[in-house]
Design a protein around this motif. Sequence first.
Motif, PDB file in Angstrom:
ATOM      1  N   ASP A 114       0.659  -1.033   0.221  1.00  0.00           N
ATOM      2  CA  ASP A 114      -0.142   0.228   0.492  1.00  0.00           C
ATOM      3  C   ASP A 114       1.135   1.320  -0.065  1.00  0.00           C
ATOM      4  O   ASP A 114       1.808   1.226   0.362  1.00  0.00           O
ATOM      5  CB  ASP A 114      -0.830  -0.126   1.789  1.00  0.00           C
ATOM      6  CG  ASP A 114      -0.189   0.782   2.447  1.00  0.00           C
ATOM      7  OD1 ASP A 114       0.572   0.984   2.793  1.00  0.00           O
ATOM      8  OD2 ASP A 114      -0.450  -0.143   3.368  1.00  0.00           O
ATOM      9  N   HIS A 115       0.534   2.013  -0.311  1.00  0.00           N
ATOM     10  CA  HIS A 115       1.452   3.762  -0.667  1.00  0.00           C
ATOM     11  C   HIS A 115       1.490   4.564   0.898  1.00  0.00           C
ATOM     12  O   HIS A 115       3.135   4.975   0.951  1.00  0.00           O
ATOM     13  CB  HIS A 115       0.327   4.477  -1.546  1.00  0.00           C
ATOM     14  CG  HIS A 115       0.551   5.559  -2.216  1.00  0.00           C
ATOM     15  ND1 HIS A 115       0.590   5.981  -3.472  1.00  0.00           N
ATOM     16  CD2 HIS A 115       2.079   6.025  -2.499  1.00  0.00           C
ATOM     17  CE1 HIS A 115       0.824   6.968  -3.777  1.00  0.00           C
ATOM     18  NE2 HIS A 115       2.498   6.481  -3.501  1.00  0.00           N
ATOM     19  N   SER A 116       1.721   3.617   2.857  1.00  0.00           N
ATOM     20  CA  SER A 116       2.090   3.909   3.324  1.00  0.00           C
ATOM     21  C   SER A 116       3.527   3.878   3.189  1.00  0.00           C
ATOM     22  O   SER A 116       5.102   3.951   3.360  1.00  0.00           O
ATOM     23  CB  SER A 116       1.991   2.780   5.156  1.00  0.00           C
ATOM     24  OG  SER A 116       2.037   1.782   4.153  1.00  0.00           O
ATOM     25  N   ILE A 140       6.706  13.160  -7.865  1.00  0.00           N
ATOM     26  CA  ILE A 140       5.626  13.281  -8.385  1.00  0.00           C
ATOM     27  C   ILE A 140       5.277  11.926  -7.833  1.00  0.00           C
ATOM     28  O   ILE A 140       4.571  10.961  -8.102  1.00  0.00           O
ATOM     29  CB  ILE A 140       5.915  12.939 -10.770  1.00  0.00           C
ATOM     30  CG1 ILE A 140       6.861  13.906 -10.717  1.00  0.00           C
ATOM     31  CG2 ILE A 140       4.467  13.087 -11.313  1.00  0.00           C
ATOM     32  CD1 ILE A 140       7.285  13.943 -12.339  1.00  0.00           C
ATOM     33  N   TRP A 141       3.606  12.895  -7.425  1.00  0.00           N
ATOM     34  CA  TRP A 141       2.718  11.804  -6.704  1.00  0.00           C
ATOM     35  C   TRP A 141       1.653  11.562  -7.656  1.00  0.00           C
ATOM     36  O   TRP A 141       0.798  12.730  -8.510  1.00  0.00           O
ATOM     37  CB  TRP A 141       1.714  12.231  -5.025  1.00  0.00           C
ATOM     38  CG  TRP A 141       1.982  11.610  -4.934  1.00  0.00           C
ATOM     39  CD1 TRP A 141       0.153  11.524  -3.962  1.00  0.00           C
ATOM     40  CD2 TRP A 141       2.532  10.390  -3.640  1.00  0.00           C
ATOM     41  NE1 TRP A 141       0.336   9.877  -3.484  1.00  0.00           N
ATOM     42  CE2 TRP A 141       1.886  10.163  -2.828  1.00  0.00           C
ATOM     43  CE3 TRP A 141       4.021  10.418  -3.351  1.00  0.00           C
ATOM     44  CZ2 TRP A 141       1.611   8.866  -1.684  1.00  0.00           C
ATOM     45  CZ3 TRP A 141       4.510  10.049  -1.969  1.00  0.00           C
ATOM     46  CH2 TRP A 141       3.345   9.146  -1.354  1.00  0.00           C
ATOM     47  N   VAL A 142       0.750  10.171  -8.493  1.00  0.00           N
ATOM     48  CA  VAL A 142       0.150   9.934  -9.222  1.00  0.00           C
ATOM     49  C   VAL A 142      -0.768   9.287  -8.794  1.00  0.00           C
ATOM     50  O   VAL A 142      -0.665   8.092  -8.441  1.00  0.00           O
ATOM     51  CB  VAL A 142       0.390   9.501 -10.880  1.00  0.00           C
ATOM     52  CG1 VAL A 142      -0.262   9.464 -11.638  1.00  0.00           C
ATOM     53  CG2 VAL A 142       1.711  10.105 -11.585  1.00  0.00           C
ATOM     54  N   ASP A 143      -2.597  10.043  -8.375  1.00  0.00           N
ATOM     55  CA  ASP A 143      -2.613   9.289  -7.737  1.00  0.00           C
ATOM     56  C   ASP A 143      -4.480  10.104  -7.698  1.00  0.00           C
ATOM     57  O   ASP A 143      -4.480  10.797  -7.871  1.00  0.00           O
ATOM     58  CB  ASP A 143      -2.325   9.555  -5.929  1.00  0.00           C
ATOM     59  CG  ASP A 143      -2.327   8.340  -4.986  1.00  0.00           C
ATOM     60  OD1 ASP A 143      -3.875   8.581  -4.849  1.00  0.00           O
ATOM     61  OD2 ASP A 143      -1.993   8.205  -4.527  1.00  0.00           O
ATOM     62  N   ALA A 144      -5.329   9.199  -7.052  1.00  0.00           N
ATOM     63  CA  ALA A 144      -6.963   9.633  -7.293  1.00  0.00           C
ATOM     64  C   ALA A 144      -6.681  10.375  -6.135  1.00  0.00           C
ATOM     65  O   ALA A 144      -7.398  11.410  -5.313  1.00  0.00           O
ATOM     66  CB  ALA A 144      -7.935   9.042  -7.371  1.00  0.00           C
ATOM     67  N   ALA A 146      -4.615  12.990  -2.499  1.00  0.00           N
ATOM     68  CA  ALA A 146      -3.308  13.502  -2.058  1.00  0.00           C
ATOM     69  C   ALA A 146      -2.799  12.979  -1.018  1.00  0.00           C
ATOM     70  O   ALA A 146      -1.282  13.351  -0.390  1.00  0.00           O
ATOM     71  CB  ALA A 146      -3.721  14.724  -1.313  1.00  0.00           C
ATOM     72  N   ASP A 147      -2.773  11.454  -0.223  1.00  0.00           N
ATOM     73  CA  ASP A 147      -2.199  11.604   0.839  1.00  0.00           C
ATOM     74  C   ASP A 147      -0.907  11.846   2.056  1.00  0.00           C
ATOM     75  O   ASP A 147      -0.636  12.127   2.210  1.00  0.00           O
ATOM     76  CB  ASP A 147      -1.069  10.102   0.159  1.00  0.00           C
ATOM     77  CG  ASP A 147      -2.110   9.370  -0.685  1.00  0.00           C
ATOM     78  OD1 ASP A 147      -3.164   8.651  -0.759  1.00  0.00           O
ATOM     79  OD2 ASP A 147      -1.646   8.100  -1.197  1.00  0.00           O
ATOM     80  N   ILE A 148      -2.520  13.366   2.047  1.00  0.00           N
ATOM     81  CA  ILE A 148      -1.005  14.439   2.220  1.00  0.00           C
ATOM     82  C   ILE A 148      -2.253  14.487   3.708  1.00  0.00           C
ATOM     83  O   ILE A 148      -1.993  15.222   4.354  1.00  0.00           O
ATOM     84  CB  ILE A 148      -0.843  15.223   1.522  1.00  0.00           C
ATOM     85  CG1 ILE A 148       0.369  16.802   2.170  1.00  0.00           C
ATOM     86  CG2 ILE A 148      -2.185  16.258   1.538  1.00  0.00           C
ATOM     87  CD1 ILE A 148       0.521  17.347   1.833  1.00  0.00           C
ATOM     88  N   PHE A 248       3.659   6.151  -8.406  1.00  0.00           N
ATOM     89  CA  PHE A 248       2.574   5.615  -8.814  1.00  0.00           C
ATOM     90  C   PHE A 248       1.261   4.950  -7.902  1.00  0.00           C
ATOM     91  O   PHE A 248       1.631   3.412  -8.343  1.00  0.00           O
ATOM     92  CB  PHE A 248       2.733   5.644 -10.128  1.00  0.00           C
ATOM     93  CG  PHE A 248       1.476   6.178 -11.402  1.00  0.00           C
ATOM     94  CD1 PHE A 248       0.596   5.068 -11.251  1.00  0.00           C
ATOM     95  CD2 PHE A 248       2.782   6.115 -12.523  1.00  0.00           C
ATOM     96  CE1 PHE A 248      -0.005   5.239 -12.056  1.00  0.00           C
ATOM     97  CE2 PHE A 248       1.756   7.051 -13.627  1.00  0.00           C
ATOM     98  CZ  PHE A 248       0.048   6.274 -13.471  1.00  0.00           C
ATOM     99  N   ASP A 249       0.664   5.732  -8.271  1.00  0.00           N
ATOM    100  CA  ASP A 249      -0.601   4.820  -6.949  1.00  0.00           C
ATOM    101  C   ASP A 249      -1.618   3.682  -7.993  1.00  0.00           C
ATOM    102  O   ASP A 249      -2.171   4.864  -8.779  1.00  0.00           O
ATOM    103  CB  ASP A 249      -1.613   5.373  -6.450  1.00  0.00           C
ATOM    104  CG  ASP A 249      -2.420   4.684  -5.206  1.00  0.00           C
ATOM    105  OD1 ASP A 249      -3.128   3.635  -5.694  1.00  0.00           O
ATOM    106  OD2 ASP A 249      -2.792   5.302  -3.967  1.00  0.00           O
ATOM    107  N   VAL A 250      -1.788   2.736  -8.149  1.00  0.00           N
ATOM    108  CA  VAL A 250      -2.609   2.368  -9.872  1.00  0.00           C
ATOM    109  C   VAL A 250      -4.118   2.745  -9.492  1.00  0.00           C
ATOM    110  O   VAL A 250      -4.983   3.052 -10.177  1.00  0.00           O
ATOM    111  CB  VAL A 250      -2.229   1.335  -9.243  1.00  0.00           C
ATOM    112  CG1 VAL A 250      -3.283   0.172  -8.700  1.00  0.00           C
ATOM    113  CG2 VAL A 250      -2.838   0.716 -10.983  1.00  0.00           C
TER     114      VAL A 250
HETATM  115 MN   LIG Z   1      -2.430   6.740  -2.887  1.00  0.00          MN
END
Ligand SMILES: [Mn+2]
Length: 324
Positions: A114-116, A140-144, A146-148, A248-250
């Motif tokens: 997972d993105h953690s 560059i964070w590609v994602d649906a 923001a994970d912020i 890159f988050d799928v």
């Molecule tokens: Mn993510």
Amino acid sequence: MTSAPTVQPKFLPSRHDLGLVAVGFSGGQTKAGVDAAPMALIEAGLIQQLEEDLDFSVTYDGQVHSYTDIMPKEDPDYRNMKKPRAVSAVTRALSQQVYEHAKSGKFVLTLGGDHSIAIGTVSGTAKAARERLGKEIAVIWVDAHADINTPETSGSGNIHGMPVAFLTGLATEKDEDIFGWIQDDQRINVKKLVYIGLRDIDRGEKKILKEHGIKAFSMHDIDKHGIGRVMDMALGWIGSDTPIHLSFDVDAIDPMWAPSTGTPVRGGLTLREGDFIAECVAETGSLIALDLVEVNPSLDIKGASDTVRAGCSIVRCALGDTLL
Ligand SMILES: [Mn+2]
């Protein structure tokens, strides 16, 4: 398939040396199965594609790391975070693995998980780039998403929604067992962070993005300008003299093509837009590390092979594969 054209790497001694880290970790969120992604990607032939079609020399220890030996026995919630000690321990170990590959001048490919896990990958790359190149990296964070979220703004408490907050120092913690191990030289500058593909942003996150002037291209921007113009703007913001880490988050890809992921959101990137982003970043010659995360083959079984194929394609494009 054709052999890859040569893009001269700006920040790597050789285009061909790649360190692969496979991370079978799902503790940053609550759905089982994302830990099986590295094996699914590898079984789909990813390493072979990198070696035979793209001429990479792949350094891989042959194991999907699950870090069971460093898991805490007890891990109660802390500051609203779920499994904080487990995620901290795993990302700390991963950070060192990525750092060692990057320090030796290899391109680092990390398959999540997972993105953690990006807390580990980005911190490792950031430190190595400072030491080896004397430079701050761009991310560059590609994602649906923001994970912020900070632990305090997060609704779910799942740490896969917080990695960027810890990486930028917007969230900090003194306890070494709960991300207190992250040092300044492992952090990234909010001004060198660019998002692409956003479409599901929490209220608290919107505020954070605005307050810190973080560069973000949502699906609205992609609809308005087209992906070509968005990539020009994103790469223009970063500039040509900065090493890039692509995370890159799928789930950035629309669930029509990549349904097997933990938090799918409709209205996303087409399969080609996803590949195009990776191709454009590859063309810069500045890419030094790539994460591919959140493929979960156990969700939407029917779509699992499509999702794995999409993931392999993104990796190949980021590593220099081209259509012609
Ligand atoms: Mn993510």
